[in-house]
Motif scaffolding. Structure first.
Motif, mmCIF file in Angstrom:
data_model
loop_
_atom_site.group_PDB
_atom_site.id
_atom_site.type_symbol
_atom_site.label_atom_id
_atom_site.label_comp_id
_atom_site.label_asym_id
_atom_site.label_seq_id
_atom_site.Cartn_x
_atom_site.Cartn_y
_atom_site.Cartn_z
ATOM 1 N N VAL A 18 -24.287 -41.449 7.841
ATOM 2 C CA VAL A 18 -24.636 -42.102 6.097
ATOM 3 C C VAL A 18 -24.731 -43.042 5.699
ATOM 4 C CG1 VAL A 18 -22.271 -43.969 5.402
ATOM 5 C CG2 VAL A 18 -20.918 -42.173 6.995
ATOM 6 N N ALA A 19 -25.327 -44.576 6.993
ATOM 7 C CA ALA A 19 -26.327 -44.880 6.746
ATOM 8 C C ALA A 19 -27.931 -44.909 5.903
ATOM 9 C CB ALA A 19 -27.177 -45.407 8.109
ATOM 10 N N SER A 20 -27.909 -43.332 7.041
ATOM 11 C CA SER A 20 -29.729 -42.839 6.187
ATOM 12 C C SER A 20 -29.362 -41.758 5.030
ATOM 13 C CB SER A 20 -29.347 -41.700 7.237
ATOM 14 O OG SER A 20 -30.912 -40.481 7.203
ATOM 15 N N THR A 21 -28.105 -41.899 4.700
ATOM 16 C CA THR A 21 -27.915 -40.963 3.530
ATOM 17 C C THR A 21 -27.755 -42.105 1.980
ATOM 18 O OG1 THR A 21 -26.859 -38.929 4.749
ATOM 19 C CG2 THR A 21 -26.503 -40.409 2.100
ATOM 20 N N TRP A 22 -27.450 -43.026 2.104
ATOM 21 C CA TRP A 22 -27.828 -44.008 1.655
ATOM 22 C C TRP A 22 -29.062 -44.213 1.613
ATOM 23 C CZ3 TRP A 22 -24.509 -45.881 -2.568
ATOM 24 C CH2 TRP A 22 -23.501 -45.068 -2.689
ATOM 25 N N ALA A 23 -29.558 -45.335 2.591
ATOM 26 C CA ALA A 23 -30.405 -45.860 2.425
ATOM 27 C C ALA A 23 -31.607 -44.986 1.565
ATOM 28 C CB ALA A 23 -31.223 -46.126 4.238
ATOM 29 N N PHE A 24 -31.960 -43.717 1.841
ATOM 30 C CA PHE A 24 -33.343 -43.160 1.435
ATOM 31 C C PHE A 24 -32.171 -42.886 0.509
ATOM 32 C CE2 PHE A 24 -33.905 -42.106 5.875
ATOM 33 C CZ PHE A 24 -35.349 -42.571 5.318
ATOM 34 N N ALA A 51 -26.625 -35.702 -6.688
ATOM 35 C CA ALA A 51 -26.833 -36.752 -5.387
ATOM 36 C C ALA A 51 -26.044 -36.714 -4.565
ATOM 37 C CB ALA A 51 -26.782 -38.095 -6.065
ATOM 38 N N ARG A 52 -27.157 -37.390 -3.541
ATOM 39 C CA ARG A 52 -26.482 -37.050 -2.136
ATOM 40 C C ARG A 52 -25.434 -37.968 -1.432
ATOM 41 N NH1 ARG A 52 -31.871 -38.577 0.484
ATOM 42 N NH2 ARG A 52 -32.346 -37.722 -0.712
ATOM 43 N N VAL A 53 -25.268 -39.352 -2.416
ATOM 44 C CA VAL A 53 -24.123 -40.022 -2.350
ATOM 45 C C VAL A 53 -22.306 -39.468 -2.525
ATOM 46 C CG1 VAL A 53 -25.646 -41.506 -1.377
ATOM 47 C CG2 VAL A 53 -25.178 -41.831 -3.789
ATOM 48 N N LYS A 54 -22.831 -38.601 -3.523
ATOM 49 C CA LYS A 54 -21.773 -38.029 -3.915
ATOM 50 C C LYS A 54 -20.521 -37.193 -2.596
ATOM 51 C CE LYS A 54 -22.296 -38.024 -8.103
ATOM 52 N NZ LYS A 54 -21.704 -38.916 -9.135
#
Length: 420
Positions: free
Chosen positions: A370-376, A328-331
């Protein structure tokens, strides 16, 4: 100087000593006209309208051109509901110090700032006549910069046109809330004022010639601002205004420097979606103008082989995004990579400018990543979990959105990445 008041303005007895004091002020910026560019952080505004036509040939003594000139010399083009000019008619126009009363919130809140008229111009040529002047802001003004007002008459057609051209940036604010208010609504007031200026010039020169060259109010200090009910209420337009105002404003260019901050933010958003998309986009632009930048980051991105390698890696990332084994990208590791790519791309997009601007752009790119990663990531989870959209469909939908955003961002990247 700068003062502010609620609900009331300043009387002539109060304005006279303030006007005298303002004559000793110097301008609040040092940049020359050629240095006041968008790339250097100066907002640009240019608008043109046709006031009408008079008999072909040089300006007539009582014609449209001369009436418009009289309106300009009393500053009556300015709508008093937004900006009212206070001045002494005993001083020559060239070099005249003027107090501007800036009104907001329905004239409940007022600021008093100073400007100085300079660079007056009168030319009667063979094919065209021109008259105009500019002013510069003085110490304590809410803005920094200069603004030009210019009339032109084309002798072959008799057409008279009015132009406004300004270069500005935020100036001095008396407190934090006024700075915040200017950031939120200042541009809307500026745009409304520019549009109403063109409307007033047309009305005063064509339908109220008796006002041309006549201040609205006389006293110890003269004031601009004849009331014109024909213009209706002040409107804050985001596009061309309807009706009569629309028909007279023929060209309007409003290039705002803060819009250039959309570039690093947009690159950060792209990096949050697909980490390599942002540096690939910037590298392609920099490679088109090798040698235009001397900072190390831009030099590295502008090498001809770099965009080719990044494009291959970006394609690989698009494939890897669809694999079930991809973390996952949020890792921690993927997130760090997206932040790094967003920071580097944003910094390189403004490379060659001041260190402060580069650092600020890099920070904005990283935060946007950071915001874009969590948003998408959250949107993908919502689509595949609660909405039961197949994972592959959701992934391709994000790819399509990425392509659309990159297409919209490309002109902004082109403006900043290729700037020397």
């Amino acid at each position: 100087m700068i003062e502010w008041r609620w609900f009331s303005g300043w009387t002539d007895d109060e304005l006279a000593p303030r006007l005298e004091k303002a004559r000793a002020l110097v301008r609040n910026f040092t940049a020359a006209s050629g240095e006041m560019t968008l790339e250097a952080g100066w907002n640009q505004v240019h608008s043109v309208s046709t006031l009408g036509r008079e008999q072909p040939g040089p300006p007539l003594p009582t014609g449209l051109f001369e009436r418009a000139r009289g309106v300009m010399e009393t500053f009556d083009f300015s709508d008093p509901r937004i900006v009212r000019w206070h001045f002494s008619p005993d001083t020559p126009l060239d070099g005249r110090t003027v107090l501007l009363e800036l009104k907001s919130l329905g004239a409940r809140l007022r600021f008093l700032c100073a400007v100085r008229v300079g660079d007056t111009r009168l030319e009667i040529g063979e094919t065209c006549s021109a008259y105009g002047f500019g002013f510069v802001t003085l110490e304590g003004h809410l803005e920094k910069g200069r603004e030009w007002f210019l009339l032109r008459k084309h002798h072959d057609t008799g057409e008279v046109r009015f132009e406004i051209e300004a270069s500005w940036r935020p100036g001095t604010f008396p407190n934090a809330w006024s700075r915040l208010g200017f950031a939120l609504v200042g541009k809307r007031y500026q745009r409304a004022w520019h549009r109403l200026t063109h409307a007033r010039m047309r009305e005063l020169t064509r339908h109220h010639p008796e006002f041309a060259g006549m201040p609205a109010h006389h006293g110890r200090v003269d004031h601009s601002g004849h009331e014109l009910e024909e213009l209706g209420p002040v409107g804050f337009y985001t596009q061309r205004a309807p009706g009569r105002l629309k028909s007279q404003l023929e060209e309007e260019v409003d290039a705002v420097e803060r819009g250039h901050w959309l570039t690093p933010v947009g690159l950060g958003v792209l990096a949050g979606m697909r980490s390599l998309s942002a540096p690939t986009l910037v590298s392609r632009k920099l490679a088109q103008s090798p040698g235009a930048r001397t900072d190390p980051l831009s030099v590295a991105f502008s090498k001809p082989w770099v965009p080719r390698v990044l494009e291959v890696l970006a394609l690989g990332e698009l494939v890897a995004d669809k694999l079930p084994t991809t973390p996952a990208r949020v890792k921690w590791v993927p997130m760090t990579g997206r932040i790094f790519m967003g920071t580097m791309a944003a910094a390189s997009s403004v490379g060659g400018q001041t260190r402060r601007r580069v650092v600020l752009a890099a920070a904005m790119g990283g935060l946007a990543a950071v915001a874009s990663t969590w948003a998408f990531y959250s949107l993908r989870k919502l689509a595949t979990g609660k909405l039961h959209i197949p994972a592959m469909v959701a992934a391709f939908a994000e790819d399509a959105l990425l392509a659309a955003l990159a297409t919209r961002l490309m002109p902004l990247v082109d403006d900043t990445a290729t700037a020397s």
